[in-house]
Design an enzyme around this catalytic site. Structure first.
Site, short mmCIF file in Angstrom:
data_model
loop_
_atom_site.label_atom_id
_atom_site.label_comp_id
_atom_site.label_asym_id
_atom_site.label_seq_id
_atom_site.Cartn_x
_atom_site.Cartn_y
_atom_site.Cartn_z
N ASP A 453 0.83 -1.20 0.00
CA ASP A 453 0.00 0.00 0.00
C ASP A 453 0.86 1.25 0.00
OD1 ASP A 453 0.87 -0.81 2.55
OD2 ASP A 453 -0.63 0.42 3.54
N GLU A 459 3.44 0.02 8.04
CA GLU A 459 2.43 -0.81 7.39
C GLU A 459 3.11 -1.57 6.26
OE1 GLU A 459 -2.22 -0.31 5.96
OE2 GLU A 459 -1.12 1.37 6.83
N ASP A 466 -5.84 -2.75 -3.02
CA ASP A 466 -4.97 -1.87 -3.80
C ASP A 466 -4.42 -2.61 -5.01
OD1 ASP A 466 -5.04 -1.28 -0.91
OD2 ASP A 466 -3.80 0.44 -1.42
N GLU A 735 -2.59 9.02 -1.09
CA GLU A 735 -3.64 8.16 -0.55
C GLU A 735 -4.97 8.89 -0.43
OE1 GLU A 735 -4.08 5.09 3.23
OE2 GLU A 735 -2.74 6.81 3.40
#
Length: 888
Positions: A453, A459, A466, A735
């Site tokens: 991501d 993360e 995605d 994002e």
């Protein structure tokens, strides 16, 4: 003797050409053809297999008829462990048989657990402790004529022989479903091993295996013990073989890498450096013996995807501040800073990374959440030295260096899975060109071993939603076929007993479950559907059914899991869904609360998945399976539209899904498209869709003929648009559409998901590729090159540029499996469209040019009509009085 005008080039298999030590299945061959003569076609082929490059003797010859150049099983059957086999091909055309191609060598790896006689070893350390150094010396009676090193690990490793790295690769063996699959890399180290005294050294760090991982910030997710397994096999001129294996004879210690974390960075103290530790003659008398460790040899498999490597270097601009030196690469990358300093022994150098700067010019580190993204060095000597971290990577454009040493220079090292570049795009609009490059870099930065991501915060997970949203765009930009095949193996391994697909692959979330019962993330719509969407997207864009054969079982299990979840009802049960995630009109802290119903989205994706599974069944499965899943899809669509049709018409995402997934009946498509176009016009092209709707909306508009509205969205420059990010200086895709607000402030990224394991629950990234899916539409409609579902892999290429006001030209080139297909078009001063189209051997181009009622279409001076097909060759095309899209 007349020379044949046809030459066979680029003979290769389905695996990356640079890899050796591959799976032993008979490779699937593909080749390109070049010819000095147009009008020729491949009528047949011969593939020859031999144990030697000279082809003195033949194992088997495969003979085929027809035009196939792709996905053809090589003769000779499967290979044995370590076997090398050579292949060559020649083709027949109307001009006769070509000469044989240059040979292609395919080398198998170690294919069974029994082939690995090495034992896994460890230093017995715990997470966050210094990286292990493991070494052993050995003697050879002569220089080998061939040497292969087979290596894997729990953790991440670097290997050296006689002080030299065996490869320019990073973070091996990558991150896979470690419980079931561990990549084995094979290196040709013939040049590294010499006659006499030799030494092998391995540096081993936590990596993804036991380092801090996931937004729950947990360690030891796959185990508490790192280990390495290596097997060096050396063959000498007399045919004898000497094998060196990791075992208890290795010795271990630590060096300058005192701490290494994917998220937090590396701490390096050169006062602990043990110079020459991987070379023969080093005094390791103070080192301790390595310990035996456990690696399940049944989990060892040859790697099949491109390694992580350096792909580009960006010299950084230095700016001196009172308390720091600030560096700017000019490009947001995944990687690290290579720093040159002039300093003294004992001085410390701290490098902190960030994607963007705050309005006051300081690093914006809030978006990193708990990830420290900091590399710390302690100098071990006086003078000029180069500082490079190990076993980590950062997502950054900017960096602060705090030190008493002199900072001489900095270079941003960009890394990625080294997938070959596949395409090129440029237009007369520099903003659109920059958008294209932003998508390219988000893809590069998030293809570090798996499709993540983001590359910067705590993360960096393989989110399936995605991945499916971006799959078509990724496949247009790079040769990601092997990358997806590898990742999809893990996707299937991580499916649960019911067939549900994880939200992230590898499935870390199952190892550290979400703290709230509100979030059930296995089998979520638009995420788990990566199981069907990614294989079909890969088939369509590259042309090989191999990925469908590999994944059909997974596709069936996922579709059946959805069907079983209904328990005889019309629809899936109402439950948590990510939905049209990050709908810009949703509450900022609850991005799953989109305008479009999550139930409508979930059932629509279910229907789409059933359609894709039926399609795969028709291609590589059974007629019975195709009928089963198609009937499932047809029933679902009818029920969905009866229940949700009015709701779907109320949102742009709802209309886009209805059109692209063919949820609405044919009789209502025109009215739904008109509603969609009206909403887009009313919003002046402002984006009102999230992760699931955005990849679909431009296609839904343009397929219905609403190019004006599609361009209105694409070229919008105000907030909530792709070009707004460009106007704000972005070099990757954000994002959130307003990650940097119009007043220059940075979005807080607030999220209503706080838990005791997460120091900061915010969600704001400046490098997320999902919204970059738009670039696929750009290639298909601005440039005008698209593959077809009926003849995938661009074997039939639709040539359909749609010039728009403000554009005077565009060009694109896509490297298909047959060769490069390219177009360059321009609206010339008289208003006519002029284009040059190049079609490779084996490809047919179908014309769908922007003609108006008053247009005339000429190809190489001859009058033609849309729908005409063009074969191999170069064509000059002109369209008088073309249809130009007016979107303002």
């Amino acid at each position: 003797m007349t020379q044949n005008p046809v030459t066979v080039t680029q003979l290769r298999s389905q695996h990356p050409a640079a890899l050796i030590g591959l799976p032993g299945d008979a490779p699937l061959m593909r080749w390109s053809i070049e010819s000095k003569t147009t009008g020729l076609s491949q009528l047949g082929y011969e593939i020859e297999a031999s144990a030697t490059q000279s082809f003195e003797s033949t194992i088997e010859v495969a003979v085929g008829s027809g035009p196939e150049q792709f996905g053809i099983e090589a003769p000779g059957g499967s290979l044995a462990s370590r076997e090398q086999r050579f292949y060559r091909v020649r083709v027949e055309t109307e001009a006769g048989w070509s000469d044989w191609s240059e040979s292609f060598c395919f080398e198998a790896g170690l294919l069974s657990a029994q082939d690995f006689i090495a034992q896994a070893i460890t230093d017995g350390s715990k997470h966050s402790e210094p990286a292990a150094l493991l070494r052993r010396e050995f003697v050879t009676s002569a220089k080998p004529v061939s040497a292969r090193l087979y290596v894997s690990a729990h953790g991440v490793y670097d290997v050296m022989i006689n002080g030299l790295a065996v490869a320019d690769e990073f973070l091996n063996p990558g991150w896979t479903a470690y419980q079931d699959r561990l990549n084995v890399a094979t290196f040709d180290v013939t040049k590294h091993v010499r006659s006499g005294a030799n030494a092998i050294g391995v540096e081993l760090a936590d990596g993804w295996f036991r380092g801090k991982l996931g937004f729950m910030n947990k360690y030891d997710n796959y185990g508490s013990q790192t280990a390495v397994l290596a097997q060096l096999e050396m063959t000498f001129e007399d045919g004898s073989v000497q094998t060196l294996c990791t075992d208890e004879s290795f010795k271990c210690s630590t060096g300058e890498t005192r701490f290494a974390s994917i998220y937090d960075g590396t701490t390096t103290d050169y006062n602990f450096e043990q110079c020459g530790w991987a070379a023969p003659g080093f005094d390791d008398s103070s080192w301790k013996a390595a310990q035996l460790a456990e690696i399940d040899k049944a989990s060892l498999h040859p790697r099949i995807a491109d390694p992580i490597q350096e792909i580009e270097r960006f010299p950084m601009r230095l700016e001196q501040h009172a308390d720091r030196v600030q560096l700017d690469a000019g490009q947001n990358v995944a990687g690290w800073v290579e720093l040159i300093v002039e300093g003294k022994k004992g001085q410390q150098v701290t490098v902190r990374h960030a994607e963007v700067l705050n309005p006051d010019g300081t690093l914006h580190t809030q978006a990193l959440r708990s990830a420290k993204a900091t590399d710390v060095y302690t100098l071990g000597r006086d003078g000029r030295q180069t500082l490079v971290p190990k076993f980590t990577f950062h997502g950054f454009q900017h960096a602060d260096v705090v030190t008493d040493a002199e900072v001489v220079s900095g270079v941003a090292i960009a890394i990625s899975s080294n997938t070959a570049k596949r395409s090129h795009f440029a237009s007369s609009d520099i903003r659109l060109n920059r958008l294209h490059e932003n998508v390219v870099w988000s893809q590069r930065d998030n293809f570090v071993g798996l499709p993540t991501d983001c590359p910067q915060r705590d993360e960096r997970l393989g989110w399936t939603g995605d991945a499916q949203a971006f799959a078509y765009a990724a496949n247009t930009l790079v040769d990601a076929e092997a990358f997806w095949r590898s990742w999809l193996i893990d996707l299937e391994l991580d499916q649960d007993e019911a067939g549900n697909v994880a939200a992230v692959v590898p499935d870390l979330i199952s190892l550290q479950p979400m703290p709230s019962n509100e979030w059930e993330v296995m089998g979520r719509a638009g995420w788990a559907d990566a199981a069907t969407i990614v294989p079909v997207a890969t088939y369509e864009t590259y042309g090989s059914v191999d990925i469908l054969k590999q994944q059909l079982g997974s596709m069936r299990r996922w579709t059946d899991a959805l069907h079983n979840r209904r328990k005889g009802e019309k629809f899936l049960p109402t439950e948590f869904q990510f939905g049209d995630w990050c709908d810009p009109d949703a509450p900022s802290d609850r991005p799953w609360e989109a305008k479009v119903s999550a139930d409508y989205v979930a059932n629509s994706f279910f229907a789409h998945t059933a359609v894709l599974t039926a399609r795969a069944e028709r291609l590589v499965g059974s007629d019975e399976g195709a009928s089963k899943y198609q009937a499932m899809a047809d029933e679902l669509k009818q029920n969905i539209w009866a229940e949700f049709g009015e709701h779907a018409r109320s949102t742009t995402a709802g209309c886009s899904i209805a059109l692209e997934f063919e949820i609405c009946p044919e009789s209502e498509r025109e009215s739904v498209a008109k509603i969609l176009a009206g909403m887009v016009r009313k919003d002046d092209g402002m984006i009102t869709t999230g992760f699931l709707g955005t990849p679909l909306i431009l296609h839904a508009l343009s397929k219905a003929g609403y190019f004006e509205e599609a361009y209105l969205m694409l070229m919008r420059r105000e907030v909530r648009s792709w070009l707004y990010q460009v106007e704000r200086g972005a070099t990757t895709i954000w994002e959130r559409w307003d990650a940097i607000k119009e007043d220059g402030s940075i979005h807080a990224g607030e999220m209503d998901t706080a838990n005791e394991h997460q120091e900061d629950e915010s969600m704001i990234s400046f490098n997320h590729y999902a919204y970059g899916a738009v670039v696929d539409w750009v290639y298909r409609n601005v440039a005008g090159l698209a593959p077809t579902a009926a003849n995938p892999g661009y074997r039939t290429t639709i040539v359909a540029p749609r010039p728009a006001s403000g554009f005077s030209s565009a060009e694109a080139c896509i490297r298909t499996s047959y060769g490069n297909v390219s177009i360059e078009w321009e609206v010339v001063s008289c208003g006519d469209l002029s284009a040059v189209l190049r079609v490779p051997f084996g490809v047919t181009a179908e014309l769908d040019l922007p003609v108006s009622a008053d247009s005339q279409l000429f190809v190489n001076g001859e009058s033609m009509n849309n729908g005409s097909s063009l074969g191999y060759g170069e064509y000059v095309i002109s369209v008088s009085k073309p249809s130009i899209v007016r979107f303002k």
